[in-house]
Design a protein around this motif. Sequence first.
Motif, PDB file in Angstrom:
ATOM      1  N   ILE A   1     -49.525  11.010 -49.065  1.00  0.00           N
ATOM      2  CA  ILE A   1     -48.781  11.324 -50.296  1.00  0.00           C
ATOM      3  C   ILE A   1     -49.354  10.473 -51.424  1.00  0.00           C
TER       4      ILE A   1
ATOM      5  N   VAL B   1     -40.441   9.957 -47.600  1.00  0.00           N
ATOM      6  CA  VAL B   1     -41.677  10.714 -47.345  1.00  0.00           C
ATOM      7  C   VAL B   1     -41.652  11.316 -45.940  1.00  0.00           C
ATOM      8  N   ASN B   2     -41.011  10.600 -45.015  1.00  0.00           N
ATOM      9  CA  ASN B   2     -40.942  11.118 -43.649  1.00  0.00           C
ATOM     10  C   ASN B   2     -40.043  12.339 -43.515  1.00  0.00           C
TER      11      ASN B   2
ATOM     12  N   GLU C   1     -42.770  20.513 -42.880  1.00  0.00           N
ATOM     13  CA  GLU C   1     -44.139  20.992 -42.665  1.00  0.00           C
ATOM     14  C   GLU C   1     -44.541  22.017 -43.718  1.00  0.00           C
TER      15      GLU C   1
ATOM     16  N   ASP D   1     -47.073  11.136 -44.257  1.00  0.00           N
ATOM     17  CA  ASP D   1     -45.860  11.765 -43.731  1.00  0.00           C
ATOM     18  C   ASP D   1     -46.024  12.080 -42.247  1.00  0.00           C
ATOM     19  N   GLN D   2     -44.983  12.650 -41.661  1.00  0.00           N
ATOM     20  CA  GLN D   2     -45.015  12.836 -40.197  1.00  0.00           C
ATOM     21  C   GLN D   2     -45.991  13.925 -39.758  1.00  0.00           C
TER      22      GLN D   2
ATOM     23  N   ARG E   1     -50.086  13.992 -43.609  1.00  0.00           N
ATOM     24  CA  ARG E   1     -50.540  14.187 -44.992  1.00  0.00           C
ATOM     25  C   ARG E   1     -50.329  12.903 -45.788  1.00  0.00           C
TER      26      ARG E   1
ATOM     27  N   LEU F   1     -49.025   6.089 -48.015  1.00  0.00           N
ATOM     28  CA  LEU F   1     -47.826   6.798 -47.560  1.00  0.00           C
ATOM     29  C   LEU F   1     -48.272   8.041 -46.803  1.00  0.00           C
TER      30      LEU F   1
ATOM     31  N   VAL G   1     -44.685  14.356 -53.682  1.00  0.00           N
ATOM     32  CA  VAL G   1     -43.221  14.461 -53.668  1.00  0.00           C
ATOM     33  C   VAL G   1     -42.767  14.454 -55.121  1.00  0.00           C
TER      34      VAL G   1
ATOM     35  N   LYS H   1     -40.412  14.864 -45.409  1.00  0.00           N
ATOM     36  CA  LYS H   1     -41.148  16.016 -45.942  1.00  0.00           C
ATOM     37  C   LYS H   1     -41.364  17.057 -44.832  1.00  0.00           C
TER      38      LYS H   1
ATOM     39  N   THR I   1     -38.813  16.453 -51.358  1.00  0.00           N
ATOM     40  CA  THR I   1     -40.069  16.355 -50.619  1.00  0.00           C
ATOM     41  C   THR I   1     -40.802  17.688 -50.544  1.00  0.00           C
ATOM     42  N   CYS I   2     -40.144  18.766 -50.991  1.00  0.00           N
ATOM     43  CA  CYS I   2     -40.768  20.096 -50.952  1.00  0.00           C
ATOM     44  C   CYS I   2     -40.075  20.977 -51.973  1.00  0.00           C
TER      45      CYS I   2
END
Length: 327
Positions: free
Chosen positions: A13, A302-303, A307, A7-8, A11, A5, A261, A305, A271-272
């Motif tokens: 996950i 996950v996408n 920055e 993220d954009q 990173r 997984l 996450v 999440k 996600t944060c």
Amino acid sequence: MPNQLIDQFGRSIEYVRLSVTDRCDLRCFYCMPDGFKDFEEPESWLTFDEIERVIRCFTELGTHRIRITGGEPLVRKDLPELARRLSRLERLEDLSLSTNATQLERHAADLAEAGISRINVSLDTLRPDRFKEITKGKFDKVYKGLMAAKATGLNPIKINMVVMKDVNDDEVNDMVDFCIEHDFTLRFIETMPMGDTGRNASDYFVDLQTVREELEKKHTLVPGVMPGGGPANYYQVKGTELRIGFITPLSQHFCDTCNRVRLSVDGTIYTCLGQENNFELRPLLRSGISDNELKEALITAVNLKPEKHDFKEKPEQVLRFMSMTGG
Ligand code: SAM
């Protein structure tokens, strides 16, 4: 299906913090204030079957580390049973637990037997009167829980101490001595502006750099030990077995290496910690989606999440408490 997984922001996950309840038997003023009642109703809680399914799908997408948390996870009935089910998942590599230890005396052996490999225990003070002030609970129970965990052989046991100005910042050396004596790992954490602390975060905030400088007057700290997948920056205390981690979400944020996450008890993926970007899984789960559709949903989540968090720039932004998100 991908087997990782990402993220954009590139990173990976690898880690899910799984909250099994938003309830807690303590009321740490900086986390869940006294009188707080806005809890999720049981019909909104993911069932053990639902949790197991979501976590299995996460592991099939390459997320191999799970930490069970809350609220206080040990207030969820039959928690060791859930741990047993998760630890049997073929692709799970690491199952750990965060707890306040109030009920650990009763559960430590069961948890170890169920496959919990290591635990983190929150402990902000060693003084019973101060413990009562901070948490409204009894220090004695936590102490007994810690000793039971140690006797069971859970290892490492990491003590998490949120360092707060004029609340417990005079105890950092005592905590070091305590952890040396009991062979615990110690982690200092900066207070994050969440929930109630958001309003007066600067009253409590201590830059951990100053704590490290204070400790260095007494000890030699050797950097670079215990590189884990987490955010702590570790040092070995020379001449002892003690390792101390510094977790500095504010003074030196670590968002560019954030690998996690959070799944809350009502099935929301956060996600944060410091932003609202989230994805609600529960309606999908209860609408009868297939495993592949569930995995697509995890990829979408996950996408989302972001920055980085904005704890410093907008300390009043996050209105939910740590106990709601899953600490
Ligand atoms: N009940 C479990 C425990 O005590 O570890 C798990 C949940 S608790 C919310 C997880 C961690 O979050 C604890 O170590 C707690 O001290 C920390 N925490 C809660 N609110 C915080 C805040 N505003 N800033 C920093 N840490 C916080």
